[in-house]
Structures are given as C-alpha cells and as structure tokens.
Design an enzyme around this catalytic site. Structure first.
Site, PDB file in Angstrom:
ATOM      1  N   LYS A  52     -19.599  64.869 108.737  1.00  0.00           N
ATOM      2  CA  LYS A  52     -19.544  66.104 109.524  1.00  0.00           C
ATOM      3  C   LYS A  52     -20.618  66.082 110.624  1.00  0.00           C
ATOM      4  CE  LYS A  52     -17.538  68.585 105.660  1.00  0.00           C
ATOM      5  NZ  LYS A  52     -17.766  69.381 104.448  1.00  0.00           N
ATOM      6  N   GLN A  96     -22.386  72.728 101.453  1.00  0.00           N
ATOM      7  CA  GLN A  96     -21.559  71.690 100.827  1.00  0.00           C
ATOM      8  C   GLN A  96     -21.386  71.994  99.335  1.00  0.00           C
ATOM      9  OE1 GLN A  96     -20.010  69.104 102.460  1.00  0.00           O
ATOM     10  NE2 GLN A  96     -19.063  68.552 100.524  1.00  0.00           N
ATOM     11  N   ASP A 119     -16.690  77.666 107.490  1.00  0.00           N
ATOM     12  CA  ASP A 119     -15.787  77.161 106.449  1.00  0.00           C
ATOM     13  C   ASP A 119     -14.699  78.190 106.135  1.00  0.00           C
ATOM     14  OD1 ASP A 119     -16.069  74.585 105.520  1.00  0.00           O
ATOM     15  OD2 ASP A 119     -17.798  75.044 104.247  1.00  0.00           O
TER      16      ASP A 119
END
Ligand code: NDP
Length: 292
Positions: A52, A96, A119
């Site tokens: 990412k 994460q 997200d």
C-alpha cells in the site's frame, strides 16, 4: 475464457490517479497523504501494508507507516488513532487488520474519524454506503465493482451469488451489487457457512464472488457454463517446491472452474491489486473533500 486482469486494470487506475496528483501539484495544491497503522507486524500483514505504501509512492501521494509493537495496550492504540485524527497533514488512514487479540477491533474502528476512514469500515460510512449516499466504499468490493464495470460485464438482472458475509468483503459486496447503480441491479444471494444447499445455488449463478478464505473451495462441478468468477480469497498454502515455502491460493479451483467460466480473476493478480487501487482512489477523494 477471459482473464479479468486486476493488475493491469489497477495500473490503469493508478495512472489516472497519478495524472490527477500531477495536476494538483502544478496548481500548487496539497498532495494527498495516506497513513497506514500496523500493530505487531507479522510477515503477511507487513507485506500488505508495504504494498500500500509503495502504491502511494507510485501515484505521487505522501505516505506514513505507523508501526506499533504487539504489546501495545488498547488505550495506547486509541491515543495513536486520535493523533492521526488530529493530524491535518493526513487525509486518510487505514488500520491493518487483524489486530492482536487483546485489542477490541470494533472499538478501534469506531475511533477512526469517518472523514479519514478510507477503508470505509466506520459505521457512519457503512450506513452511507447502504443508503447510497456518497462516501468511501470499502476497497475490496469497490475494486470488484470497478473491475466489472471496466470489463463491461453486465450485472443488471443477473443472478449473483456472494460466498461469505464478512463486514469487509461479502456483506458490502452483496449490498453494492443489489443497488440501483452501474455494476448493480443484480439479484443477489448471500451464502455463508450455515447455507445448506450451496452447490445448488452456485450452479444457477451468472456471477459468483467467492470470499471465504478456504483454498480452492469452489470447484468446476459447482458452476454453470459461461459464469463470471471473482475470486477474493488469498490463502498461503504450503509448497516445498517454492523458495519461500508457500504459494498463494484463491478460493477458486482455477483449473476446473476456468474451463467453464466466461470471465475469471486470477490469484494473485486479480482482486488484490484492485483493492489497493481503490484505497488510493478513496484517499484522493478524502483529500478533495478536505479542500471543499
Ligand atoms: P472472513 O473469515 O471474515 O469471512 C469468511 C466468510 O466465509 C464468513 O461469512 C463465513 O461464514 C464464510 N464461510 C466460511 N466457510 C464457509 C463455507 N464452507 N461455505 C460457505 N461460506 C463459508 O473472511 P474475509 O471476508 O475477511 O476474507 C475472505 C478471504 O478474502 C480471505 O482469504 C482473505 O484473505 C481474502 N481477502 C482478500 C482481499 C483482497 O484484497 N484480495 C481483501 C480482503 C480479504 P460465517 O459468517 O457463517 O462464519
């Protein structure tokens, strides 16, 4: 059979984003900034986070990696989240997952500022998505929608089966595909571990999105001719013939299913790269929203 090339499509999206970033720079605007927070980095999670961060560099974003120790307390993590919420330089960030067992994942996700929640996991954004209001769509389902759109795969009126009902993939996928939208308007069946007649259901599907995390679960005898297959799963399977000792397997038995499929995503190189590209798209959106 046509391979749905997620890597190539994601690269096209990244190129489009890079052009926008260049324009922002030329106009003296602020460069989008994505942060990634990881707790107790293990091999797999760190690989994901690093990819990412690398993707950010490729499109010209600024990026920050916040790497925290595994023995961090929940309170300390919530303080770190608060710092990211307050940091005016950061447009969006991701936490994460999974988090260590002693930390309440829900509590952490709730603490993320919805305006920085690239997200799309915060209840505010899930609610907006469900009500078809503009918001950050969760990156993996968003990537699948984009892939279907760019390959011009008709979803309207089609029978779609989504395998798996997780909050980050299966559930939002089923919602998006059933909405009145491009790459939507499908008749969606959501199946899970309690579904009793799964094969009967998948055999009737025009499109199957498989997201359960069980290597090569969907086999050729479970699908009809001409089906479109989206394989979300990524599982490390022991493979002594490889230098690293494993290979990555999807949830689809590619060899048997690809013989019947009209379109199919590979693993790796399908949904994975699309997820990262959509995270970047959400970050660009977050940056633009801040400037409004
Ligand atoms: P979860 O473990 O959160 O959810 C799995 C879902 O599959 C659950 O709803 C579960 O049902 C269902 N399930 C489990 N076994 C069966 C079965 N035998 N038959 C039918 N349904 C079953 O997984 P995620 O959604 O987080 O991830 C799924 C996979 O996708 C993983 O391999 C993950 O690594 C991968 N992934 C890939 C991404 C990418 O970018 N490519 C992004 C995110 C995930 P129940 O609810 O009843 O337990």
């Amino acid at each position: 059979m046509i391979l749905l090339d997620g890597k190539k499509t994601a690269n096209n999206i990244k190129d489009e984003i890079a052009i926008e970033v260049k324009k922002i720079k030329e106009n003296g605007g602020r460069i989008p900034h994505l942060a990634a927070l990881i707790v107790g980095a293990d091999g797999a999670s760190l690989t994901y986070v690093n990819s990412k961060v690398k993707a950010c560099q490729r499109v010209g974003f600024n990026s920050t990696l916040v790497d925290l120790p595994i023995d961090l307390t929940e309170e300390q993590l919530l303080n770190e989240i608060e710092l990211l919420n307050k940091d005016t330089e950061i447009d969006g960030y991701i936490v994460q997952l999974p988090l260590p067992k002693h930390i309440d994942e829900q509590k952490v996700l709730m603490a993320v500022d919805p305006l920085k929640d690239v997200d799309g996991f915060h209840p505010t954004n899930v609610g907006k998505m469900t009500l078809e209001l503009p918001t950050f769509l969760p990156a993996t389902p968003y990537g699948i929608i984009e892939l279907l759109e760019r390959y011009k795969i008709e979803t309207s009126g089609k029978s779609v089966v989504v395998v798996g009902r997780s909050h980050i993939v299966g559930r939002p996928m089923s919602i998006l595909l059933s909405q009145k939208r491009k790459a939507g308007n499908a008749t969606v069946t959501l199946v899970h571990s309690r579904t009793t007649n799964l094969k009967e259901i998948t055999l009737k599907a025009d499109i199957i999105v498989v997201a359960l995390g069980s290597a090569e679960f969907l086999t050729g005898d479970m699908v009809q001719e001409g089906v479109t297959i989206i394989d979300v799963g990524i599982t490390r399977v022991k493979d002594d013939s490889r230098k690293n000792g494993y290979r990555l397997a999807g949830d689809v038995h590619f060899e048997s299913v690809s013989k019947k499929a009209a379109y199919i995503t590979p693993v790796p190189g399908g949904v994975g790269p699309m997820t990262i590209a959509m995270l970047l798209k959400n970050t660009l959106l977050a940056c633009k929203m801040k400037g409004l």
